[in-house]
Design an enzyme around this catalytic site. Structure first.
Site, PDB file in Angstrom:
ATOM      1  N   GLU A 194     -46.840 -18.906 -37.708  1.00 26.78           N
ATOM      2  CA  GLU A 194     -47.084 -20.325 -37.999  1.00 26.78           C
ATOM      3  C   GLU A 194     -46.086 -20.843 -39.057  1.00 26.78           C
ATOM      4  OE1 GLU A 194     -48.503 -22.686 -36.702  1.00 26.78           O
ATOM      5  OE2 GLU A 194     -48.870 -24.174 -38.258  1.00 26.78           O
ATOM      6  N   HIS A 215     -37.832  -2.498 -35.264  1.00 29.89           N
ATOM      7  CA  HIS A 215     -37.440  -2.348 -33.861  1.00 29.89           C
ATOM      8  C   HIS A 215     -36.534  -3.486 -33.403  1.00 29.89           C
ATOM      9  CE1 HIS A 215     -40.206   0.982 -33.501  1.00 29.89           C
ATOM     10  NE2 HIS A 215     -41.074   0.243 -34.180  1.00 29.89           N
ATOM     11  N   TRP A 275     -40.830 -40.228 -24.621  1.00 32.20           N
ATOM     12  CA  TRP A 275     -40.387 -38.851 -24.807  1.00 32.20           C
ATOM     13  C   TRP A 275     -39.796 -38.469 -23.464  1.00 32.20           C
ATOM     14  CZ3 TRP A 275     -41.161 -33.948 -22.763  1.00 32.20           C
ATOM     15  CH2 TRP A 275     -40.735 -32.881 -23.559  1.00 32.20           C
ATOM     16  N   GLU A 326     -39.770 -26.437 -36.655  1.00 34.78           N
ATOM     17  CA  GLU A 326     -40.119 -27.777 -36.169  1.00 34.78           C
ATOM     18  C   GLU A 326     -39.498 -28.879 -37.016  1.00 34.78           C
ATOM     19  OE1 GLU A 326     -44.533 -27.963 -34.273  1.00 34.78           O
ATOM     20  OE2 GLU A 326     -44.460 -27.343 -36.361  1.00 34.78           O
ATOM     21  N   CYS A 351     -44.991 -39.788 -24.579  1.00 37.19           N
ATOM     22  CA  CYS A 351     -44.846 -41.210 -24.286  1.00 37.19           C
ATOM     23  C   CYS A 351     -46.145 -41.904 -24.673  1.00 37.19           C
ATOM     24  CB  CYS A 351     -44.557 -41.534 -22.822  1.00 37.19           C
ATOM     25  SG  CYS A 351     -43.039 -40.838 -22.207  1.00 37.19           S
ATOM     26  N   LYS A 355     -46.269 -35.116 -30.725  1.00 34.54           N
ATOM     27  CA  LYS A 355     -47.512 -34.559 -31.257  1.00 34.54           C
ATOM     28  C   LYS A 355     -48.461 -34.122 -30.156  1.00 34.54           C
ATOM     29  CE  LYS A 355     -50.528 -34.267 -34.786  1.00 34.54           C
ATOM     30  NZ  LYS A 355     -50.154 -32.930 -35.227  1.00 34.54           N
ATOM     31  N   ASN A 409     -46.770 -43.267 -18.635  1.00 37.24           N
ATOM     32  CA  ASN A 409     -46.760 -41.974 -19.322  1.00 37.24           C
ATOM     33  C   ASN A 409     -47.202 -40.937 -18.290  1.00 37.24           C
ATOM     34  OD1 ASN A 409     -49.220 -40.464 -21.523  1.00 37.24           O
ATOM     35  ND2 ASN A 409     -47.214 -39.699 -21.012  1.00 37.24           N
ATOM     36  N   GLY A 410     -46.360 -39.926 -18.060  1.00 39.68           N
ATOM     37  CA  GLY A 410     -46.705 -38.897 -17.077  1.00 39.68           C
ATOM     38  C   GLY A 410     -45.484 -38.552 -16.243  1.00 39.68           C
ATOM     39  N   LYS A 427     -43.437 -23.863 -38.417  1.00 38.24           N
ATOM     40  CA  LYS A 427     -43.348 -25.060 -39.257  1.00 38.24           C
ATOM     41  C   LYS A 427     -41.895 -25.306 -39.663  1.00 38.24           C
ATOM     42  CE  LYS A 427     -46.254 -26.684 -38.593  1.00 38.24           C
ATOM     43  NZ  LYS A 427     -47.413 -26.312 -37.829  1.00 38.24           N
ATOM     44  N   ARG A 457     -46.173 -39.772 -30.198  1.00 44.79           N
ATOM     45  CA  ARG A 457     -46.152 -39.294 -28.816  1.00 44.79           C
ATOM     46  C   ARG A 457     -44.741 -39.215 -28.238  1.00 44.79           C
ATOM     47  NH1 ARG A 457     -51.135 -39.415 -26.634  1.00 44.79           N
ATOM     48  NH2 ARG A 457     -50.262 -39.380 -24.549  1.00 44.79           N
TER      49      ARG A 457
HETATM   50  C1  G6P Z   1     -47.481 -29.908 -29.888  1.00 43.76           C
HETATM   51  C2  G6P Z   1     -47.634 -30.280 -31.353  1.00 43.76           C
HETATM   52  C3  G6P Z   1     -48.160 -29.079 -32.129  1.00 43.76           C
HETATM   53  C4  G6P Z   1     -49.460 -28.579 -31.522  1.00 43.76           C
HETATM   54  C5  G6P Z   1     -49.308 -28.280 -30.028  1.00 43.76           C
HETATM   55  C6  G6P Z   1     -50.654 -28.042 -29.369  1.00 43.76           C
HETATM   56  O1  G6P Z   1     -46.486 -28.975 -29.744  1.00 43.76           O
HETATM   57  O2  G6P Z   1     -46.394 -30.702 -31.889  1.00 43.76           O
HETATM   58  O3  G6P Z   1     -48.389 -29.463 -33.468  1.00 43.76           O
HETATM   59  O4  G6P Z   1     -49.853 -27.406 -32.177  1.00 43.76           O
HETATM   60  O5  G6P Z   1     -48.726 -29.407 -29.362  1.00 43.76           O
HETATM   61  O6  G6P Z   1     -51.383 -29.227 -29.438  1.00 43.76           O
HETATM   62  P1  G6P Z   1     -52.955 -29.329 -29.487  1.00 43.76           P
HETATM   63  O7  G6P Z   1     -53.202 -30.787 -29.691  1.00 43.76           O
HETATM   64  O8  G6P Z   1     -53.450 -28.855 -28.151  1.00 43.76           O
HETATM   65  O9  G6P Z   1     -53.458 -28.495 -30.596  1.00 43.76           O
END
Ligand code: G6P
Length: 609
Positions: A482, A505, A74, A489, A2, A604, A100-101, A486, A27
């Site tokens: 990773e 396994h 969000w 996501e 948010c 994000k 926000n929270g 990606k 956000r």
């Molecule tokens: C969210 C973002 C990711 C990020 C993660 C950790 O899930 O979408 O891209 O890796 O948070 O965030 P940070 O800001 O702590 O690296």
């Protein structure tokens, strides 16, 4: 998660608020709304969906006024709907707020308020806060906010308007980020300074437990006891042009291409002229402590956690320090064994991830010192840590992290050499060699972009699948994780990252002609073993895409497609190999027509636990 914005000044508030919300869309983007006060009336407009949808609604009305607030949501409590969108108001419309929270005790408070006659319009926890402020409000808005917040448990960043206070905006913060921008006869509010950096770079970061009353000319900050406190004004260097997409169709692609520069900026000034020492002036005062540590525990979330996994390989192999890596949320609640000789390293792009912030508190309470690797200066994680090393990736706006990750890896390589030399577990020659290789990374990354057409071609076939497997060994394993993250996501294709040997396994049962497998097959002491795993996939008719070093000629005979990265040591190959995986996920998502920078359900910055 948010984003909230606010404006009070001489100009029309609405365009400033909507523009600020666009910058905060990273956000959350389930719904959005604004409230503007004019002539003793607060008008509220909301829309389900993104800021674009809100803009469509705003075309139907005129909202003059120079005091307003806005929100991009969000969803936590209550599905994304018009009723649950912010701003929320009291039944009589006297108080309107954005939040926000999470108000954790909202149910109890709601029942009490209902018993007192309040009627609720939404399923949200936020509306409870609006009603509570309304209950306490007579003519002192900040006082009513303070009283309401004393009843509340949970986290919040709020901006509050009262319809009979046209010259006042009241804000408060606990655990969720909130900053204030000070202009000439105007004041701005944002979850992030990016929301108003175009207008002013004079920023006050509100601290937890503070409530501030803003007028165009004055700022009055109080603690929870109502005692006046002063706010430090920071001058931010954020260059506004760095937050625009420029010629790129998406922020993610722009940020992928920024990686040579981002890694270079992160290395600059941190390698001695002789090339054998790392200069971390920020750690100097802790050198005795760092010499004496007997364990490192790394805590992080998401992509940053993957960087932590790579650090485990680097630090144990090259600096000979025992390392554990934890998800921040798990670390916090699993009664970790730490003491004054444990170094806790947290890694975070945003510096605002709630679980990582909580992990820092836990570590410090147990006597450990915390070193954080952070991209956003002055973020909560940076402020709460004992030691901070910044990555200089620059603003990362695409929800899927790219340049933050490679700069984290660059810092972790530097930290490995720094600790190795400081603790005398690494020779000068070894350090010089590692640093020499690291210095080549920006240039080597640039060479990978010539693979783009090849990757686009692979993406055209790949995007039709609904599952994929990513395999790697050693440092290639976290890179496989990773790469899979990606893809998940931004393209919504289910993908799993696995250690290549462990495939036998379980995941091998899934392999058939409909399940592409991406293998990290760069040179190193595990290369022959990886070739064996590749043959196992091929024997089961699996489609194989290999990320391979330039000199691996034999790979072309077994893989269906090969993406080349420059020859490098194993550690450096890990940094290079993530580039093709970022590009592959990007082009697969583009093929599928997915909203690359704003994938569904993600945000994000994850500011709730
Ligand atoms: C969210 C973002 C990711 C990020 C993660 C950790 O899930 O979408 O891209 O890796 O948070 O965030 P940070 O800001 O702590 O690296």
């Amino acid at each position: 998660m948010c984003g909230i914005v606010g404006y009070l000044g001489q100009k029309e508030a609405l365009p400033i608020i909507v523009d600020g919300l666009k910058y905060l869309e990273y956000r959350g983007y389930d719904s959005a709304g604004v409230a503007v006060l004019h002539n003793g009336r607060i008008s509220v407009v909301k829309a389900v969906g993104k800021i674009n949808d809100l803009e469509q609604e705003l075309k139907k009305v005129r909202l003059p006024g120079s005091l307003g607030i806005g929100h991009t949501r969000w969803a936590t409590h209550g599905r994304p709907s018009l009723g649950n969108s912010h701003p929320h108001a009291t039944a009589d419309g006297r108080i309107v707020l954005v939040h926000n929270g999470i108000i954790e005790n909202y149910n109890v408070l709601k029942m009490q308020l209902q018993a007192e006659g309040c009627v609720f319009q939404s399923e949200t926890d936020t509306e409870v806060l609006a009603q509570l402020i309304g209950k306490y409000y007579t003519d002192d808005l900040a006082g009513a906010v303070l009283s309401a917040l004393r009843d509340v448990t949970g986290t919040y960043a709020i901006a509050v308007l009262a319809k009979d206070r046209p010259e006042q905006l009241v804000v408060a913060k606990k655990a969720s980020p909130l900053c204030l921008g000070l202009g000439k006869n105007e004041v701005f509010v944002g979850s992030d300074a990016i929301a108003f950096i175009k207008h002013t770079n004079k920023v006050v970061y509100l601290k937890d437990g503070e409530v501030a009353t803003l007028t165009p000319q004055t700022l009055d900050i109080r603690d929870m006891q109502g005692k006046k406190v002063s706010g430090k004004v920071h001058k931010l260097a954020l260059d506004h042009s760095s937050i625009e997409k420029g010629e790129y169709p998406h922020y993610m692609l722009k940020e992928i291409y920024e990686q040579p520069r981002a890694v270079q900026d992160t290395l600059d000034g941190r390698i001695s002229p002789q090339g054998d020492e790392v200069i971390f002036t920020e750690l100097e005062k802790y050198s005795e402590y760092l010499i004496g540590i007997n364990k490192i525990v790394i805590a992080a979330c998401g992509t940053s956690w993957h960087a932590g996994l790579i650090a485990e390989y680097l630090l144990e192999k090259h600096a000979r320090v025992p390392v554990e890596v934890d998800y921040a949320a798990e670390f916090r609640y699993r009664y970790p064994v730490l003491d004054a000789r444990t170094l806790v390293v947290t890694i975070s792009q945003s510096g605002e991830t709630a679980d990582t912030i909580a992990a820092i508190g836990e570590a410090q309470a147990l006597g450990a010192k915390v070193l954080s690797i952070v991209n956003v200066p002055s973020s909560t994680i940076a402020r709460n840590s004992d030691m901070v090393i910044y990555t200089y990736a620059g603003r990362e706006i695409g929800v899927a992290s790219t340049k933050a990750f490679t700069t984290q890896l660059a810092v972790l390589c530097l930290l490995t050499v720094y600790l190795g030399r400081l603790r005398c577990s690494m020779t000068e020659d070894y350090a010089r060699n590692m640093l020499q290789n690291l210095k080549c990374v920006p240039n080597e990354i640039s060479k990978i972009f010539k693979e783009v057409e090849n990757i686009q071609k692979i993406a055209r076939a790949f995007h039709k699948h609904s599952n994929a497997l990513y395999l790697g060994r050693g440092v290639g394993f976290p890179i496989a994780l990773e790469g899979a993250l990606k893809l998940k996501e931004i393209s919504y294709i289910h993908a799993e990252g696995y250690p290549a040997a462990e495939m036998k396994h379980g995941p091998i049962a899934l392999i058939d002609e409909n399940m592409p497998t991406v293998v990290l097959a760069f040179k190193g002491r595990r290369y022959e073993k990886i070739l064996g795993n590749i043959m196992e996939v091929k024997a089961r008719k699996g489609q194989l895409i290999a990320i391979a070093s330039e000199s691996n000629e034999d790979i072309a005979r077994v893989a269906d497609a090969v993406i080349r990265i420059p020859d490098a040591t194993e550690s450096i190959s890990a940094i290079l190999a993530v580039l093709p995986l970022q590009l592959l996920a990007y082009y697969v998502a583009v093929e599928k027509g997915c909203p690359v920078d704003q994938p569904r359900n993600l945000a994000k910055s994850v500011t709730v636990e």
